[in-house]
Structures are given as structure tokens and as C-alpha cells.
Motif scaffolding. Structure first.
Motif, PDB file in Angstrom:
ATOM      1  N   GLU A 131       0.407  -1.413   0.126  1.00 34.33           N
ATOM      2  CA  GLU A 131      -0.250  -0.012   0.117  1.00 34.33           C
ATOM      3  C   GLU A 131       0.571   0.779   0.268  1.00 34.33           C
ATOM      4  O   GLU A 131       1.867   1.060   0.802  1.00 34.33           O
ATOM      5  N   ILE A 132       0.162   2.114  -0.396  1.00 36.30           N
ATOM      6  CA  ILE A 132       1.682   3.662  -0.257  1.00 36.30           C
ATOM      7  C   ILE A 132       0.073   4.690  -0.098  1.00 36.30           C
ATOM      8  O   ILE A 132      -0.897   4.549  -0.547  1.00 36.30           O
ATOM      9  N   GLY A 133       0.452   5.267   0.752  1.00 42.12           N
ATOM     10  CA  GLY A 133       0.141   6.601   1.500  1.00 42.12           C
ATOM     11  C   GLY A 133       0.885   7.988   1.962  1.00 42.12           C
ATOM     12  O   GLY A 133       2.400   7.653   1.617  1.00 42.12           O
ATOM     13  N   SER A 181       0.607  -1.017  -4.702  1.00 40.24           N
ATOM     14  CA  SER A 181       1.120  -1.764  -5.475  1.00 40.24           C
ATOM     15  C   SER A 181       0.415  -3.513  -6.670  1.00 40.24           C
ATOM     16  O   SER A 181      -0.225  -3.958  -5.311  1.00 40.24           O
ATOM     17  N   THR A 182       0.689  -3.161  -7.712  1.00 36.17           N
ATOM     18  CA  THR A 182      -0.285  -4.064  -8.129  1.00 36.17           C
ATOM     19  C   THR A 182       0.457  -6.041  -9.357  1.00 36.17           C
ATOM     20  O   THR A 182       1.596  -5.710  -8.862  1.00 36.17           O
ATOM     21  N   ASP A 197       1.541   1.259  -9.440  1.00 40.09           N
ATOM     22  CA  ASP A 197       2.839   0.946  -9.096  1.00 40.09           C
ATOM     23  C   ASP A 197       2.890  -0.577  -9.450  1.00 40.09           C
ATOM     24  O   ASP A 197       2.944  -0.850  -7.801  1.00 40.09           O
ATOM     25  N   CYS A 198       3.696  -1.229  -9.978  1.00 40.95           N
ATOM     26  CA  CYS A 198       3.927  -1.979 -10.008  1.00 40.95           C
ATOM     27  C   CYS A 198       4.128  -2.997  -8.935  1.00 40.95           C
ATOM     28  O   CYS A 198       5.619  -2.070  -8.673  1.00 40.95           O
ATOM     29  N   PHE A 226       4.334   2.471 -13.679  1.00 43.21           N
ATOM     30  CA  PHE A 226       3.479   3.473 -12.335  1.00 43.21           C
ATOM     31  C   PHE A 226       2.831   4.656 -13.427  1.00 43.21           C
ATOM     32  O   PHE A 226       2.736   4.770 -13.951  1.00 43.21           O
ATOM     33  N   THR A 227       2.045   3.994 -13.574  1.00 43.53           N
ATOM     34  CA  THR A 227       0.473   4.397 -14.239  1.00 43.53           C
ATOM     35  C   THR A 227      -0.544   5.312 -13.191  1.00 43.53           C
ATOM     36  O   THR A 227      -1.217   4.459 -12.053  1.00 43.53           O
TER      37      THR A 227
END
Length: 383
Positions: free
Chosen positions: A70-72, A356-357, A326-327, A371-372
Motif C-alpha cells: 500500500e502507498i499513502g 502495488s499491483t 505501481d507494479c 507507474f500508472t
């Protein structure tokens, strides 16, 4: 209590799902939210998390998914919960769920897209392709990202679409999408939104194609498996091309040495998930016989991000939010090379929230190691 409107970002490391949901709610709550998005670790008790989310946000549109990180506001984390709320005074949003991806038909995707456009236009008569965007979250183990993305992109016309494939913390077993108060698998959720704020949907990657080509000469497209490259066993030939022993192929090697395909003059990364015991390679993206790939050369990931964010500032001003897919392979690379904390600082500085995908979607194409994202500016009414 009156809470002033605005995009609100949230992030919590609390492990208990009920307490995590409550902390998340406290951080994103506002008087009139149009939409709440969240991204969570699959390590949570998803049933308990869903029940508490449904209770807290009853009557509010909430969409989310499980992740591979996770990004935050707290940075670049694992085993956490992050997300955003969007105010109704400057956003109108609708969403829909596409279920049973294992028997997905293009017509079903097109119908979903058109239905949501009609609903968005009903709720926001001033919505146009210029002030609207689409965000897709899709089961990352479905292997149906390509047809779903193509169908939705076709239905949406000039409305730009981006998205990410849900993860399960590198277990590669089952990923989940949250919609209508519950987690679902084998499905995809599409969000359509309109706003007066300026925005840009963009992608960036820290790889460029070299002149070194390879041709997929034998593949099982339905399983994304390549058995031969240039007429030779796939794993051995790939290892030779990137200059390593076949026994040294591992997730980090794949993360740092992907391949690229050219589509309409634009480079899209095609990443390898694993080398199989039979000498074949499993990819994260659709792959087919006859496709020409190019070995990719890496550039500095942090410099690439900084340059991208600077260009966004020039285009739309300083963003109030960057919603990012973000991969996971980028995550693995920066974890391995020790730059993850630096990258986290860059993302936090630029108000990035996302996950993160297991793959990314951009303009109707499913990609990897990219990074989309959607950047939303602050000057309402300026496009």
C-alpha cells in the motif's frame, strides 16, 4: 461536527481489521463524500474489514481492493490500509461491478461502460470526456485484464481510463475487489468520475527498449506461458540474452530485466512472473506466438519519477492528489537495491496514494512494471 470538503488521504498500520477501518474512517470522513477508495493488505480478516467498512460508510459509495503493498501518507508499506475520500462539491462518481470474469464477453464490458456513462451524465449533466476519467480495479489472478480493459476502453470512447490489478501480498492465490459492502473475487470494479479540477492520466517506467530483439516462437496464450523464444527453450534463451545463468533466474532478476513491446510507437513493458521447471516462462501480461519483444535497459527509477512529477507540476500545477497503480516488480526492485525509503519519501512529498499491483492498465492496454496514475490539480475550473 462540520468537516470542510476536500480530498482526504488516509493510511494506517493497525493490524486489527475493525480498528484499522475505524482509524481509516476518522481520517477520510467528511460531510458529503462522493466516493471513497481504499487499498488493503490481503492479510486482514477481509470479512471483518468488509463488515466494519459497510457499517461505517453506510450510504456512501466505497470501492477498494487487496494489494501487494500500500502507498499513502505513511509511505510505502506492507500489511496496511490506505485510501482517499472525494468531496461531492467537486466530484461526481458512479461505479459498477463486472462479475464472473472467467466467462467474460466483450459485449458485457461494453454494456457496463455505457451504462455507467449514462448514469454519470444523469447525475452530472455537465460531464464530458474532457472533465471525466475512469479508474479500474480488477482481479489480478483472473488473467482477463486484456479483454476487460479493451472492452471498457472501447465503450468509454474519449474518457481516459487507467487502473491496476489487485494483489494478495505475493501469494498469487486469490485477489479481492470491494464493492457494495463486500469483497468479491473473479471480478472488476469500474469507477467513473467527473470534476472541474484539472487532471492528467499518465504512465511512466524506468525502462527503455534496446535494439536487441527476441521473437516468441511457441506459447500458450491462454495461460500466459512462453515455451520457446527464437526457437529455443524460453528460460534458457532469456537468461542468455540478459547475461545470467538460467539457475539464477528469480523475481529480482525479472524485475530488473523485463522486455518491452512497441504498440503504436509507445513502449509497454511485458514482465516475467516466474521460470517454470519445464524451462518455460510465465508472464504477467498476455503473450502470443509471433510477438516481437525487445530487451529493456533500465534508467534511474527515482530520477524518472522526479522528472515525471516536475512535468505534472508544469502542466496542471502542484497536484492535490496522485492516485497511483505501481507494479509490484518496482516495489521488489527498490526493496532489493535499498532505495525503497527514498522512493517512499518522493511519493509522500507528491501526495501519492495507491497500491502495488499485479499489473497496470493504461489507455486500453494491460502492462507491467509501470507507474500508472491520475494527478488531480488544485485550480478548479482550469483545464
Amino acid at each position: 461536527m462540520t468537516v470542510s470538503p476536500g480530498i482526504r488521504r488516509a493510511h494506517t498500520k493497525i493490524e486489527d481489521p475493525v480498528e484499522a477501518a475505524r482509524t481509516f474512517y476518522e481520517q477520510v470522513q467528511q460531510d458529503d463524500p462522493a466516493l471513497v477508495l481504499f487499498f488493503c493488505s490481503s492479510h486482514y480478516d477481509l470479512s471483518a474489514l468488509a463488515s466494519e467498512m459497510e457499517r461505517l460508510f453506510r450510504g456512501i459509495q466505497v470501492v477498494g481492493c487487496t494489494t501487494a503493498g500500500e502507498i499513502g501518507p505513511l509511505g510505502y508499506l506492507d500489511h496496511s490500509l490506505s485510501g482517499i475520500s472525494f468531496p461531492a462539491d467537486s466530484f461526481t462518481a458512479v461505479s459498477g461491478l463486472i462479475q464472473s470474469l472467467h466467462n467474460f464477453e466483450i459485449s458485457r464490458g461494453v454494456d457496463t461502460g455505457k451504462t455507467l456513462i449514462s448514469e454519470l451524465e444523469r447525475q452530472a449533466p455537465d460531464s464530458t470526456p474532457e472533465n471525466s476519467f475512469a479508474f479500474l480495479m480488477i482481479d489480478g489472478m483472473s488473467q482477463h485484464e486484456e479483454p476487460v480493459t479493451r472492452a471498457l476502453n472501447s465503450a468509454l470512447g474519449n474518457i481516459p481510463i487507467f487502473g491496476g490489478s489487485a494483489g494478495d501480498d505475493l501469494t498469487f492465490d486469490k485477489t479481492w475487489i470491494y464493492h457494495n459492502g463486500a469483497f468479491h473475487t473473479d471480478c472488476a470494479a469500474l469507477v467513473l468520475a467527473t470534476t472541474p479540477y484539472p487532471f492528467r492520466i499518465f504512465k511512466t517506467q524506468h525502462f527503455t527498449a534496446t535494439d536487441q530483439r527476441l521473437v516468441v516462437t511457441e506459447a500458450d496464450a491462454s495461460r500466459r506461458i512462453v515455451t520457446e523464444i527464437d526457437g529455443l527453450p524460453a528460460a534458457e534463451e532469456y537468461a542468455r540474452l540478459v547475461g545470467v545463468d538460467v539457475d539464477d533466474l528469480n523475481p529480482f532478476r525479472f524485475a530488473t530485466s523485463p522486455v518491452v513491446v512497441l504498440i503504436d510507437g509507445m513502449e509497454y513493458v511485458r514482465s516475467i512472473q516466474k521460470a517454470n521447471p519445464d524451462g518455460s516462462l510465465t508472464f504477467y501480461c498476455a503473450i502470443e506466438e509471433g510477438i516481437v519483444l525487445r530487451v529493456a535497459r533500465g534508467v534511474d527509477l527515482i530520477d524518472n519519477l522526479q522528472q515525471t512529477f516536475q512535468q505534472l507540476n508544469d502542466d496542471i500545477g502542484e497536484p492535490q492528489l496522485i492516485l497511483a497503480c505501481d507494479c509490484i516488480l518496482r516495489n521488489l526492485e527498490i526493496t532489493q537495491d535499498g532505495t525503497k525509503s527514498h522512493v517512499a519519501d518522493v511519493l509522500t512529498e507528491h501526495k501519492v496514494v495507491g497500491f502495488s499491483t499485479y499489473g497496470e492498465q493504461f489507455a486500453g492496454v494491460h502492462v507491467n512494471q509501470t507507474f500508472t496514475a491520475l494527478a488531480i490539480g488544485t485550480s478548479s475550473g482550469q483545464r
